[in-house]
Design an enzyme around this catalytic site. Sequence first.
Site, PDB file in Angstrom:
ATOM      1  N   LYS A  13       6.554 -18.069  28.361  1.00 45.09           N
ATOM      2  CA  LYS A  13       7.446 -17.168  29.088  1.00 45.09           C
ATOM      3  C   LYS A  13       8.890 -17.359  28.608  1.00 45.09           C
ATOM      4  CE  LYS A  13       4.381 -16.970  33.151  1.00 45.09           C
ATOM      5  NZ  LYS A  13       4.213 -17.379  34.585  1.00 45.09           N
ATOM      6  N   TYR A  30       0.758  -7.791  35.239  1.00 46.60           N
ATOM      7  CA  TYR A  30       0.702  -8.434  36.561  1.00 46.60           C
ATOM      8  C   TYR A  30       0.354  -7.445  37.671  1.00 46.60           C
ATOM      9  CZ  TYR A  30       2.621 -12.886  34.835  1.00 46.60           C
ATOM     10  OH  TYR A  30       2.805 -14.099  34.200  1.00 46.60           O
ATOM     11  N   PHE A  35       7.339 -11.286  45.590  1.00 47.52           N
ATOM     12  CA  PHE A  35       8.051 -11.791  44.403  1.00 47.52           C
ATOM     13  C   PHE A  35       7.835 -10.914  43.161  1.00 47.52           C
ATOM     14  CE2 PHE A  35       3.956 -14.077  44.687  1.00 47.52           C
ATOM     15  CZ  PHE A  35       3.418 -13.812  43.436  1.00 47.52           C
ATOM     16  N   THR A  93      -0.123 -23.483  39.286  1.00 46.21           N
ATOM     17  CA  THR A  93       0.937 -22.466  39.250  1.00 46.21           C
ATOM     18  C   THR A  93       2.291 -23.050  39.652  1.00 46.21           C
ATOM     19  OG1 THR A  93      -0.723 -20.806  39.819  1.00 46.21           O
ATOM     20  CG2 THR A  93       1.577 -20.180  40.140  1.00 46.21           C
ATOM     21  N   ARG A 108       2.701 -27.498  32.664  1.00 43.96           N
ATOM     22  CA  ARG A 108       3.628 -27.281  33.784  1.00 43.96           C
ATOM     23  C   ARG A 108       3.998 -28.596  34.470  1.00 43.96           C
ATOM     24  NH1 ARG A 108       0.302 -22.062  36.093  1.00 43.96           N
ATOM     25  NH2 ARG A 108       1.365 -20.406  34.926  1.00 43.96           N
ATOM     26  N   ASN A 113       7.795 -21.239  35.451  1.00 45.19           N
ATOM     27  CA  ASN A 113       6.694 -22.159  35.121  1.00 45.19           C
ATOM     28  C   ASN A 113       6.214 -22.067  33.665  1.00 45.19           C
ATOM     29  OD1 ASN A 113       5.304 -19.781  35.406  1.00 45.19           O
ATOM     30  ND2 ASN A 113       3.940 -20.479  37.038  1.00 45.19           N
ATOM     31  N   GLU A 151      -6.215  -8.815  28.520  1.00 41.54           N
ATOM     32  CA  GLU A 151      -4.812  -9.129  28.242  1.00 41.54           C
ATOM     33  C   GLU A 151      -4.515  -9.154  26.736  1.00 41.54           C
ATOM     34  OE1 GLU A 151      -4.184 -12.727  30.521  1.00 41.54           O
ATOM     35  OE2 GLU A 151      -4.390 -11.657  32.427  1.00 41.54           O
TER      36      GLU A 151
HETATM   37  P1  GDP Z   1      -0.852 -18.285  37.365  1.00 38.97           P
HETATM   38  O1  GDP Z   1      -2.157 -17.624  37.037  1.00 38.97           O
HETATM   39  O2  GDP Z   1      -0.971 -19.780  37.528  1.00 38.97           O
HETATM   40  O3  GDP Z   1       0.235 -17.942  36.376  1.00 38.97           O
HETATM   41  O4  GDP Z   1      -0.395 -17.763  38.808  1.00 38.97           O
HETATM   42  P2  GDP Z   1      -0.552 -16.334  39.532  1.00 38.97           P
HETATM   43  O5  GDP Z   1      -1.475 -15.444  38.766  1.00 38.97           O
HETATM   44  O6  GDP Z   1      -0.852 -16.600  40.968  1.00 38.97           O
HETATM   45  O7  GDP Z   1       0.927 -15.739  39.463  1.00 38.97           O
HETATM   46  C1  GDP Z   1       1.426 -15.215  38.262  1.00 38.97           C
HETATM   47  C2  GDP Z   1       2.839 -15.680  38.074  1.00 38.97           C
HETATM   48  O8  GDP Z   1       3.652 -15.135  39.112  1.00 38.97           O
HETATM   49  C3  GDP Z   1       3.054 -17.192  38.191  1.00 38.97           C
HETATM   50  O9  GDP Z   1       2.763 -17.893  37.007  1.00 38.97           O
HETATM   51  C4  GDP Z   1       4.533 -17.250  38.526  1.00 38.97           C
HETATM   52  O10 GDP Z   1       5.345 -17.043  37.365  1.00 38.97           O
HETATM   53  C5  GDP Z   1       4.691 -16.038  39.436  1.00 38.97           C
HETATM   54  N1  GDP Z   1       4.563 -16.412  40.843  1.00 38.97           N
HETATM   55  C6  GDP Z   1       3.434 -16.697  41.537  1.00 38.97           C
HETATM   56  N2  GDP Z   1       3.707 -17.013  42.813  1.00 38.97           N
HETATM   57  C7  GDP Z   1       5.059 -16.929  42.941  1.00 38.97           C
HETATM   58  C8  GDP Z   1       5.977 -17.149  44.016  1.00 38.97           C
HETATM   59  O11 GDP Z   1       5.599 -17.483  45.120  1.00 38.97           O
HETATM   60  N3  GDP Z   1       7.313 -16.976  43.724  1.00 38.97           N
HETATM   61  C9  GDP Z   1       7.765 -16.587  42.496  1.00 38.97           C
HETATM   62  N4  GDP Z   1       9.085 -16.444  42.286  1.00 38.97           N
HETATM   63  N5  GDP Z   1       6.917 -16.389  41.460  1.00 38.97           N
HETATM   64  C10 GDP Z   1       5.592 -16.548  41.678  1.00 38.97           C
END
Ligand code: GDP
Length: 160
Positions: A20, A60, A68, A102, A113, A123, A137
């Site tokens: 990222k 996404y 968010f 995450t 991470r 992250n 993707e």
């Molecule tokens: P991942 O698969 O571990 O990347 O997590 P998710 O698919 O749940 O979320 C996608 C991305 O959204 C995460 O990697 C974070 O960059 C972002 N994200 C998820 N939850 C939050 C949150 O509560 N706050 C913020 N600011 N970003 C979030």
Amino acid sequence: FLPHLVASMEDVEETYIMVKPDGVQRGLVGEIISRFEKKGFKLTGLKLFQCPKELAEEHYKDLKAKPFFPKLTEYITSGPVVCMAWEGVGVVASARKLIGATNPLQAEPGTIRGDLAVQTGRNVIHGSDSPENGVREIALWFKEGELCPWTQAQAPWLRE
Ligand code: GDP
Ligand code: MG
């Protein structure tokens, strides 16, 4: 070369991995690529890329309803990302383990991470969460001709 020792292509998966914008800005690209290389997976696509808003929203789309979501798409488009396609047996789940939870504060030490980040909103890396999403993707982020199939010389030394 020992072709009779080459592992079968059965069960080979592909995953979309992305450094990222914070990972690029913080100079973590080499470190992150290294972890997947050293593990033994095969890199089949790699580019530095400025992501347009529409692509971030499509990538996404399952998170569209989250509060968010606007911050997330702003973050992903805030600077160049490094897009990667990696291939291997079990690569999807293994990459998720290498990446860690995450929330970087909950990610185990030794994970990307866990070692390199402190906040969910910064992250540093994305990894597909299922083989189906890996395929989806990679098709979303790479154009035809950008992926490069090749034979890994070390393949017989990675799998029996
Ligand atoms: P991942 O698969 O571990 O990347 O997590 P998710 O698919 O749940 O979320 C996608 C991305 O959204 C995460 O990697 C974070 O960059 C972002 N994200 C998820 N939850 C939050 C949150 O509560 N706050 C913020 N600011 N970003 C979030
Ligand atoms: Mg996810």
